[in-house]
Enzyme design. Structure first.
Site, PDB file in Angstrom:
ATOM      1  N   GLU B  44      11.930  -6.337  -0.937  1.00  0.00           N
ATOM      2  CA  GLU B  44      12.515  -7.388   0.090  1.00  0.00           C
ATOM      3  C   GLU B  44      11.374  -7.971   0.777  1.00  0.00           C
ATOM      4  OE1 GLU B  44      14.686  -4.893   2.744  1.00  0.00           O
ATOM      5  OE2 GLU B  44      15.831  -6.575   3.792  1.00  0.00           O
ATOM      6  N   LYS B 127      20.410 -11.907   1.323  1.00  0.00           N
ATOM      7  CA  LYS B 127      21.003 -10.626   1.704  1.00  0.00           C
ATOM      8  C   LYS B 127      22.442 -10.945   2.423  1.00  0.00           C
ATOM      9  CE  LYS B 127      19.290  -6.640   4.298  1.00  0.00           C
ATOM     10  NZ  LYS B 127      18.018  -6.134   5.085  1.00  0.00           N
ATOM     11  N   CYS B 163      18.736  -4.800  -0.295  1.00  0.00           N
ATOM     12  CA  CYS B 163      18.506  -3.838   0.600  1.00  0.00           C
ATOM     13  C   CYS B 163      19.913  -3.441   1.052  1.00  0.00           C
ATOM     14  CB  CYS B 163      17.647  -4.002   1.848  1.00  0.00           C
ATOM     15  SG  CYS B 163      16.872  -2.417   2.752  1.00  0.00           S
ATOM     16  N   LYS B 196      15.193  11.141   3.926  1.00  0.00           N
ATOM     17  CA  LYS B 196      16.004   9.933   3.433  1.00  0.00           C
ATOM     18  C   LYS B 196      15.918   9.963   1.891  1.00  0.00           C
ATOM     19  CE  LYS B 196      16.638   5.120   5.205  1.00  0.00           C
ATOM     20  NZ  LYS B 196      15.757   4.036   5.836  1.00  0.00           N
ATOM     21  N   GLY B 338     -10.193  20.217  22.037  1.00  0.00           N
ATOM     22  CA  GLY B 338     -10.261  21.540  21.677  1.00  0.00           C
ATOM     23  C   GLY B 338      -8.923  22.063  21.529  1.00  0.00           C
ATOM     24  N   GLU B 441       5.880  16.478  24.414  1.00  0.00           N
ATOM     25  CA  GLU B 441       5.335  15.712  25.599  1.00  0.00           C
ATOM     26  C   GLU B 441       5.886  14.465  26.130  1.00  0.00           C
ATOM     27  OE1 GLU B 441       0.463  17.121  24.852  1.00  0.00           O
ATOM     28  OE2 GLU B 441       1.177  14.995  25.185  1.00  0.00           O
TER      29      GLU B 441
END
Lengths: 596, 596
Positions: B44, B127, B163, B196, B338, B441
């Site tokens: 695509e 599409k 798609c 997936k 580190g 985080e």
């Protein structure tokens, strides 16, 4: 001919603050009742704030909105306001949503509108046309509604639609005509954009004529992330004539007496074929509301819209004020260089939240001119800001001892050290950092990532440099005027020296912006055509721009994309800001062809 | 029964690089011709790269794509490849676009597919189903196609779809069944997401059975901004049986011999009603192509998909490599503390672009342990990275002399000084800065804005901390394996000490992550459920999470939104990253209710 007194509550909800927004509904419904209104109308998504973006896909949020709607209906009744129909936007979901269909927003959320009456949710409907362009992402988060409610109230048939349904031809606004509504109510959260006020009024007039009935258009007011809602709510007659208009950028209750056609009991349409291939079902209701106690006549209010600089300045002040307040801050901090950008940002901040809540840092380096420092100090004095000076020479020296940086790397170092100072003070004292980048810098990448571009909010990110100067001049002339969103400085808040000096980043000796960029009076019109109007290479030359400059600027703008993505939000005042309304791949090898 | 040899070109285009992508088409078409293929299929939007986002709205880009398509058709013929039908995705526009309709994407762009043959564009289609969820914004930038091309080639009717048309029930894939196609070709740019691959294969099998014909699914491979395409192209038979499968994360030509039903000249369907209320018109074509010279039989290739850690690691290496290369960089720089995060990022970078192109800076402060320095040095030695040490003590002192910062403000200062160093070196030497923040985080805001979060790309931003450790362990065990995207380090690249040590930001004496956050083995599953699965407060508790922890983490995550928006892109490996696929208002006062 029946007469209705309608009240448009042009108010400022906060996204996600369901309780606070519910309090606004009760408070403004009371004001409407006190003025003898038969009906009060609130903006689109009033109860949740707008836009809620992907919050709409969280089921618990939709549930919370539905429950808050029922609670506010009961509370209105509990507080003696149950007879006054309250029309408000909120977030709902489709009851028959099968859920889980690929591509359908999770939970089938609706951008909904409700009539509240006698403690109940009497009528529910939802927006049909979902805008999915510019700043709007509504296909992503809503499913379309397919019903037009027509509510008989005191002998008048009143229809309600939501925002985009007014903009698209042939949809619910046409259905209101087919349904022979006597009054069409439009709930909106329509973001400010330069000159949009004229477009909106023309549109309202057109739709009123098409539907053959009066139209009341209520808009939100206030800032939400990058968006600024300007209010400017209007009422027009069936002939499109302007009957009432609210002011911009302030909360306002616009009360208007309307003579409206009596509803007839013929055989009205029950559905309407939209031009998008779908069918709108017309739902009819009757509200048996008690008439309010007779009050004296209300004079029609027709506020004049602001002129261009006042309107833009109003958008910037509003966007800044609400970003600060709605995010829970009380004060801001920014670096004050003595240049025009930080001077205008400081002034906007002082107008927005008061000079006593504005903290500035002067961060002179070895390249700062003495003028810069004294000009900045003069601005601080005129506006009564909180100021401190932090010399950065030793910090720069400590870095230079370890790193051997040249050219741009050395210039950026100074800008980043300054950012480090104001971020440190922000973290220590809880001020929101404002950053001073303008649209010309941002578009061309003429700023330091994590340096001068660092901060939580960028008040002038959507202003090109020539507009920065123009607004600074305008602000000085506005001293003593009755423009509502300005701090009452006794004298011109911005020293003239700051406005007339040649722009410089002052990151190396004798540096001037024109060493890196074309003169702003050539650059800015080109940026507007390339960025806001999306003209390609050839079209830019056809529009009269210098071919060499076109090549150079296209290259600069296309390469600055990553930096722009890292820029904080700022009030949007043009068709294309660099925020959520301009989505480009960062990794993109395509360049506008030099010849086609 | 006719036999076709089909070739699926699983390649890596670059967004906007029309010439480069055209060269890829010619190069891989030649490979397909050399192997005697009757047909070669590209992904695509192959010619433009995918996703192009708002570039689709720029008319000059659409024109450039259309012209590039015609040029590549001629060039294929010029180079002797004109007889081989080449099916490829590209960007087109609707010819009958009236333009200017509100809400219709400017210029009516199409996500298009073409058959190239004998120097011409023989067939064009587009599409139909436009995904507009998660990372997809296709309602914003495309208008839907409404035609299914069925091309008779060597006696077989071959249909092509794009798609999402494979994912949605009842659309063009069903139309291919109604048209009695003997082979269905699906062009895809389907981003990688954990697990997936299994979903895709099941879907292909289901659609093949529904359409009653073999199905060839070609996917792109490579990274584009936050998206990673994993390849994993497949061919399935009419019964859904897997016939061929390409490897993941590498370019590959998957050549398969298929016995296919001869086309019949009955009275086939000319249109098909889609379940979305629209009608798909079936367009029939015949290509009079010369048969390729007979070649020996091709053994069926069926690659095994990678196991979970290898697949995720492959996505991170691919995303990092292509972000660096496609943005024109050759080298990267990062701070090496580190700790585990920067150690894993350095290793991913070394695998992606070679250790000789990875530059690390050790920036010990007074709070860094000696272990941290020696562990970082050991990693540098094992991997052969370019390293330098910059002591930040004097820089910190220079700031502290001017500013009186405490607590978090003082901690952030150090992190920002480090960022200032690596940004300076990046500007001086042209390295791309990689940043080491992980999803745990980032979600909780446990990082410094303009400090450790600064940088151009964040390779592990979509990995929770427990997965960071798991991948580091996996990478060490993969030494000597035949996994294709790993640098051939002779020994384990990550010192065990780095993997087993307790995590700490080392910004104050004795600091540990558990002082600020719950243990990661409690935090991470909660983050996955809240962020990726979008569970609300009550649902999280029902899922077994500790109620107190739920309250605490929801608060942290909701408050970290602004910081996340400032985070650089990184490879996306889960349903919800913090990039373009999760859009939330920054200003949002809603908090998940504690009880409902």
């Amino acid at each position: 001919m029946p007469q209705l007194r309608i009240a448009l509550a042009q108010v400022n909800p906060t996204v996600g603050d369901l309780d606070g927004n519910a309090r606004l509904i009760v408070e403004w419904a009371r004001r409407a009742a006190d003025r003898g209104a038969h009906l009060v109308l609130f903006p689109e998504m009033m109860l949740t704030g707008y836009p809620v973006e992907d919050l709409a896909l969280r089921g618990s949020f939709v549930t919370a909105s539905r429950r808050a709607l029922e609670r506010v209906a009961r509370r209105l009744a509990d507080e003696g306001l149950g007879e006054l129909p309250v029309v408000t936007g909120y977030l709902d979901r489709r009851a028959d949503a099968t859920g889980g269909r690929l591509g359908q927003p999770a939970g089938a959320p609706l951008n909904a509108a409700a009539w509240l009456h006698r403690g109940e949710v009497a009528v529910r409907s939802a927006k049909h046309h979902l805008p999915n362009y510019g700043v709007f992402d509504e296909y992503r988060i809503f499913v379309p509604g397919d019903r037009l409610p027509v509510v008989r109230l005191h002998g008048v048939d009143v229809a309600t639609i939501v925002c985009e349904d007014l903009w698209q031809d042939g949809g619910p606004a046409s259905a209101a005509g087919a349904a022979r509504a006597g009054l069409l109510l439009a709930l909106n959260a329509s973001p400010y954009e330069r000159n949009k006020d004229d477009v909106r009024l023309d549109l309202c007039a057109k739709r009123a004529r098409e539907a053959g009935c009066a139209l009341a258009y209520v808009n939100a007011v206030g800032g939400q992330d990058e968006l600024v809602f300007d209010g400017d709510s209007v009422v027009v007659g069936p002939d499109g004539a302007l009957l009432a208009r609210a002011p911009q950028f302030v909360e306002h209750l616009l009360v208007t007496d309307l003579d409206l056609p009596a509803a007839s009991d013929g055989t009205p349409a029950t559905s309407h074929d939209d031009s998008d291939g779908t069918t709108i079902t017309i739902d009819r209701y009757a509200l048996d509301a008690a008439a309010p106690a007779a009050a004296g006549p209300e004079p029609a209010e027709v506020f004049e819209p602001l002129d261009d600089p006042a309107e833009i300045y109003g958008a910037l002040v509003t966007g800044t004020r609400d970003y600060v307040r709605k995010n829970g801050f009380r004060s801001v901090i920014l670096g004050l260089s003595g240049g025009i950008d930080s001077a205008l940002v400081a002034t906007i901040a002082a107008d927005a939240i008061g000079p006593e809540n504005v903290h500035v840092v002067l961060l002179p380096s070895r390249y700062s001119t003495s003028h810069s420092v004294s000009d900045a100090e003069e601005l601080v004095k005129r506006q009564g800001l909180n100021a401190r000076t932090v010399a950065i020479a030793d910090m720069v020296a400590a870095f230079e001892e370890q790193l051997d940086l040249h050219g741009l790397a050395a210039e950026n170092l100074q800008a980043r050290i300054r950012a480090n100072v104001w971020m440190g003070l922000s973290n220590e004292h809880g001020h929101l950092v404002l950053t001073g980048g303008n649209k010309s810098e941002l578009a061309t990448g003429y700023s330091t990532l994590y340096g001068d571009s660092a901060g939580g909010f960028a008040p002038i990110k959507d202003l090109v440099k020539t507009s920065v100067w123009a607004l600074a001049r305008w602000r000085n002339t506005a001293v003593g005027s009755d423009v509502p969103f300005l701090h009452p400085f006794p004298d011109e808040p911005i020293p003239d020296e700051i406005i007339v000096k040649e722009p410089s980043a002052e990151l190396r000796p004798g540096q001037r912006d024109v060493d890196s960029l074309p003169p702003y009076d050539e650059l800015d019109p080109l940026l507007v055509d390339y960025v806001e109007r999306d003209l390609g290479h050839d079209a830019l030359i056809d529009a009269g721009h210098d071919p060499e400059l076109v090549d150079r600027i296209i290259r600069l703008v296309d390469l600055a994309e990553y930096k722009r993505r890292q820029y904080p939000p700022g009030p949007k005042i043009t068709a294309k800001n660099f925020g959520r309304d301009r989505r480009l791949p960062i990794t993109n090898r395509w360049r506008e062809p030099s010849e086609q």
